[in-house]
Design a protein around this motif. Sequence first.
Motif, PDB file in Angstrom:
ATOM      1  N   LEU A  27     -12.142   8.996 -44.978  1.00  0.00           N
ATOM      2  CA  LEU A  27     -12.332   9.438 -43.180  1.00  0.00           C
ATOM      3  C   LEU A  27     -12.029  10.528 -42.531  1.00  0.00           C
ATOM      4  CD1 LEU A  27     -13.719   8.039 -41.033  1.00  0.00           C
ATOM      5  CD2 LEU A  27     -11.246   6.351 -40.380  1.00  0.00           C
ATOM      6  N   PHE A  28     -10.590  10.879 -42.992  1.00  0.00           N
ATOM      7  CA  PHE A  28      -9.572  11.769 -43.027  1.00  0.00           C
ATOM      8  C   PHE A  28     -10.170  13.414 -43.078  1.00  0.00           C
ATOM      9  CE2 PHE A  28      -6.024   8.557 -41.095  1.00  0.00           C
ATOM     10  CZ  PHE A  28      -6.562   8.789 -40.201  1.00  0.00           C
ATOM     11  N   LYS A  29     -10.542  13.169 -44.877  1.00  0.00           N
ATOM     12  CA  LYS A  29     -11.314  14.760 -45.684  1.00  0.00           C
ATOM     13  C   LYS A  29     -12.697  14.486 -44.584  1.00  0.00           C
ATOM     14  CE  LYS A  29     -11.910  15.722 -49.919  1.00  0.00           C
ATOM     15  NZ  LYS A  29     -13.516  15.894 -49.681  1.00  0.00           N
ATOM     16  N   ARG A  30     -13.110  13.802 -44.228  1.00  0.00           N
ATOM     17  CA  ARG A  30     -14.910  13.675 -43.681  1.00  0.00           C
ATOM     18  C   ARG A  30     -14.258  14.567 -42.252  1.00  0.00           C
ATOM     19  NH1 ARG A  30     -17.697  10.741 -40.494  1.00  0.00           N
ATOM     20  NH2 ARG A  30     -20.506  11.152 -40.813  1.00  0.00           N
ATOM     21  N   SER A  31     -13.404  13.972 -41.709  1.00  0.00           N
ATOM     22  CA  SER A  31     -13.548  14.629 -40.758  1.00  0.00           C
ATOM     23  C   SER A  31     -12.919  16.023 -39.906  1.00  0.00           C
ATOM     24  CB  SER A  31     -12.303  13.119 -39.134  1.00  0.00           C
ATOM     25  OG  SER A  31     -12.751  11.958 -39.629  1.00  0.00           O
ATOM     26  N   ALA A  32     -12.187  16.102 -41.042  1.00  0.00           N
ATOM     27  CA  ALA A  32     -11.363  16.962 -40.786  1.00  0.00           C
ATOM     28  C   ALA A  32     -13.104  18.353 -42.180  1.00  0.00           C
ATOM     29  CB  ALA A  32     -10.547  17.749 -41.933  1.00  0.00           C
ATOM     30  N   GLU A  33     -13.671  18.121 -42.090  1.00  0.00           N
ATOM     31  CA  GLU A  33     -14.304  18.398 -42.972  1.00  0.00           C
ATOM     32  C   GLU A  33     -16.219  19.302 -42.181  1.00  0.00           C
ATOM     33  OE1 GLU A  33     -14.602  17.305 -48.170  1.00  0.00           O
ATOM     34  OE2 GLU A  33     -15.803  16.792 -46.760  1.00  0.00           O
ATOM     35  N   THR A  34     -16.147  18.281 -41.270  1.00  0.00           N
ATOM     36  CA  THR A  34     -16.931  18.276 -40.536  1.00  0.00           C
ATOM     37  C   THR A  34     -16.449  18.688 -39.299  1.00  0.00           C
ATOM     38  OG1 THR A  34     -17.208  15.943 -39.580  1.00  0.00           O
ATOM     39  CG2 THR A  34     -18.434  16.575 -42.006  1.00  0.00           C
ATOM     40  N   ARG A  35     -15.680  18.907 -38.779  1.00  0.00           N
ATOM     41  CA  ARG A  35     -14.058  19.235 -37.297  1.00  0.00           C
ATOM     42  C   ARG A  35     -15.368  18.553 -36.900  1.00  0.00           C
ATOM     43  NH1 ARG A  35     -15.629  23.902 -35.063  1.00  0.00           N
ATOM     44  NH2 ARG A  35     -18.105  24.031 -35.648  1.00  0.00           N
ATOM     45  N   ASN A  36     -14.654  17.156 -36.967  1.00  0.00           N
ATOM     46  CA  ASN A  36     -15.264  16.148 -36.250  1.00  0.00           C
ATOM     47  C   ASN A  36     -13.714  14.878 -35.628  1.00  0.00           C
ATOM     48  OD1 ASN A  36     -16.695  14.747 -34.245  1.00  0.00           O
ATOM     49  ND2 ASN A  36     -17.072  13.325 -35.409  1.00  0.00           N
ATOM     50  N   GLN A  37     -13.062  15.523 -34.673  1.00  0.00           N
ATOM     51  CA  GLN A  37     -11.668  14.874 -35.412  1.00  0.00           C
ATOM     52  C   GLN A  37     -10.846  15.201 -34.015  1.00  0.00           C
ATOM     53  OE1 GLN A  37     -10.101  12.185 -36.863  1.00  0.00           O
ATOM     54  NE2 GLN A  37      -9.058  12.067 -34.921  1.00  0.00           N
ATOM     55  N   PRO A  38     -11.574  14.441 -33.277  1.00  0.00           N
ATOM     56  CA  PRO A  38     -10.732  14.892 -31.669  1.00  0.00           C
ATOM     57  C   PRO A  38      -8.987  14.536 -31.573  1.00  0.00           C
ATOM     58  CG  PRO A  38     -11.719  12.859 -31.472  1.00  0.00           C
ATOM     59  CD  PRO A  38     -11.975  13.132 -33.255  1.00  0.00           C
ATOM     60  N   ASN A  39      -8.262  15.626 -30.548  1.00  0.00           N
ATOM     61  CA  ASN A  39      -7.032  15.656 -30.307  1.00  0.00           C
ATOM     62  C   ASN A  39      -6.901  14.282 -29.258  1.00  0.00           C
ATOM     63  OD1 ASN A  39      -7.621  19.203 -29.353  1.00  0.00           O
ATOM     64  ND2 ASN A  39      -7.184  18.317 -31.216  1.00  0.00           N
ATOM     65  N   ALA A  40      -6.292  13.803 -29.648  1.00  0.00           N
ATOM     66  CA  ALA A  40      -5.381  12.234 -28.704  1.00  0.00           C
ATOM     67  C   ALA A  40      -4.363  12.441 -27.258  1.00  0.00           C
ATOM     68  CB  ALA A  40      -4.908  11.309 -29.526  1.00  0.00           C
ATOM     69  N   LEU A  41      -5.239  11.230 -26.661  1.00  0.00           N
ATOM     70  CA  LEU A  41      -4.064  11.934 -25.585  1.00  0.00           C
ATOM     71  C   LEU A  41      -3.425  10.375 -25.570  1.00  0.00           C
ATOM     72  CD1 LEU A  41      -1.794  12.463 -22.876  1.00  0.00           C
ATOM     73  CD2 LEU A  41      -4.256  12.616 -21.981  1.00  0.00           C
ATOM     74  N   THR A  42      -2.045   9.792 -25.911  1.00  0.00           N
ATOM     75  CA  THR A  42      -2.005   8.154 -25.722  1.00  0.00           C
ATOM     76  C   THR A  42      -0.950   8.132 -25.017  1.00  0.00           C
ATOM     77  OG1 THR A  42      -0.995   6.178 -27.319  1.00  0.00           O
ATOM     78  CG2 THR A  42      -0.009   8.724 -27.440  1.00  0.00           C
ATOM     79  N   ASN A  43      -1.676   6.952 -23.492  1.00  0.00           N
ATOM     80  CA  ASN A  43      -0.883   6.271 -22.710  1.00  0.00           C
ATOM     81  C   ASN A  43       0.188   5.596 -22.950  1.00  0.00           C
ATOM     82  OD1 ASN A  43       0.217   5.434 -20.277  1.00  0.00           O
ATOM     83  ND2 ASN A  43      -1.926   6.067 -18.963  1.00  0.00           N
ATOM     84  N   MET A  44       1.041   5.755 -23.465  1.00  0.00           N
ATOM     85  CA  MET A  44       2.565   4.517 -23.933  1.00  0.00           C
ATOM     86  C   MET A  44       2.355   3.486 -22.588  1.00  0.00           C
ATOM     87  SD  MET A  44       4.381   6.453 -26.680  1.00  0.00           S
ATOM     88  CE  MET A  44       4.888   8.224 -25.714  1.00  0.00           C
TER      89      MET A  44
END
Length: 429
Positions: free
Chosen positions: A346-363
């Motif tokens: 999954l992470f490899k596919r996201s990197a190859e397709t440039r489809n990994q959103p940045n994250a902002l986590t409200n703790m």
Amino acid sequence: MSVLVPSRLPAVSADRMLVSWQDLGIIDMMIQFEISFDAKLDADRLARAFDLSLDAEPVAGCRFVRDGRCFWERVAEGRSGAFVVSTDAAACDRFLVEPLNLSSGPQVRALLAQRSGGDRLVLKVSHALADAGGTKHYARTLSSIYRALDTDPRHAPEPNVAGSRSVGQIFRALPWRAHPRVLVNLWREIRGLNLPPVTHAIALPACERGPLGFAVRHLPVDRVSALSAYGRAHSATLNDLLMSAFVRAQIDLGRWDGESQVRLQTTVDLRRYLPGRRAGGVCNLSAFDYAFLGTEPGADFDATLGRVTAITSRRKADWTGLTLISTVPVLWSMGYPRIKRFFAWLFKRSAETRNQPNALTNMGPIAPEDLDFGVRPVSAWLLTPPIHPPMFGMGLTGYSGTLTLSVGVPVAALPEVETFMDAMLKELP
């Protein structure tokens, strides 16, 4: 103790998933609590409270065993060294960047830094064990034991061996009408994440894992108060404002091409669906949610804020956070090696397709009463787990009217992170 603690405790699906992310080099699984007082704590009593806390929440006194379906195993070794007292001014800085070994010793460590103006307590909790809500749950347990020992030195809390740590407690609490809506939202979310496939994001340059570092920004009470007032005037929350500023900084620094999709990954504390917002034990009960702004994020901050507020308002009214987490039964059926292979793909596919959103986590907010050690802290914040490039994520938390933003990365990536954080804060009204 009238309740016996078993030598093994089951690992839930979230535990195995998060451990696989660490094993794949995606993230360092630790959430850290920095707590400062204007008084001194009783070091001996705190050491005793810490030791008892590993029995009160037994999974905290375990190591993770990667064996088939995996499990938590209680450990005796390493308990005495998991709590440290120091007068060294640099001890906290060193402690914060030390990794937490999932395979040995307790999954909670603590440092009490003794200072003339008041002590500083740092808690390091394995993210494989707990999310931000679970870390606050543990801190609340520790502080309550510390207070109890003041009046009863022989106090021994009952171990919490029956409390649920699984996401099942969330779905059991939902009304029947929620379940079909969750499935509909799941289909919409998967479609929104993949069509079109390219996501605009800040990608940090690849670098050696190396030593870790943290970039931290504190917003004081008057600044947060002014932002809250601005938000109320625009029917927006503080979280909406920070999401919008994050998106604007992405667009400006990331040189958006106007065609790739503007998406932002956020998190939801699923305890919102539980009575009293309390889970059965120290655990991970957070889930991803997404803001899909497409190719129309807005021409300026206010326009972006309007888009973000509309999205978050709609999601909050429609079982937010319960989409991707509803696939947990699939993970539950897998052994650990298969889970690790799945996320590697999954992470490899996201990197190859440039489809990994940045994250902002409200703790989330930190309640002063949950950190009552006979005296309440003057400041407190959580540090988000360090994420390894090219992925990028930021955490935020609040205490007594203040806000703290944090990013953990390898030291080599800190300059780019500092630049982004400054750009984000400049976007705020």
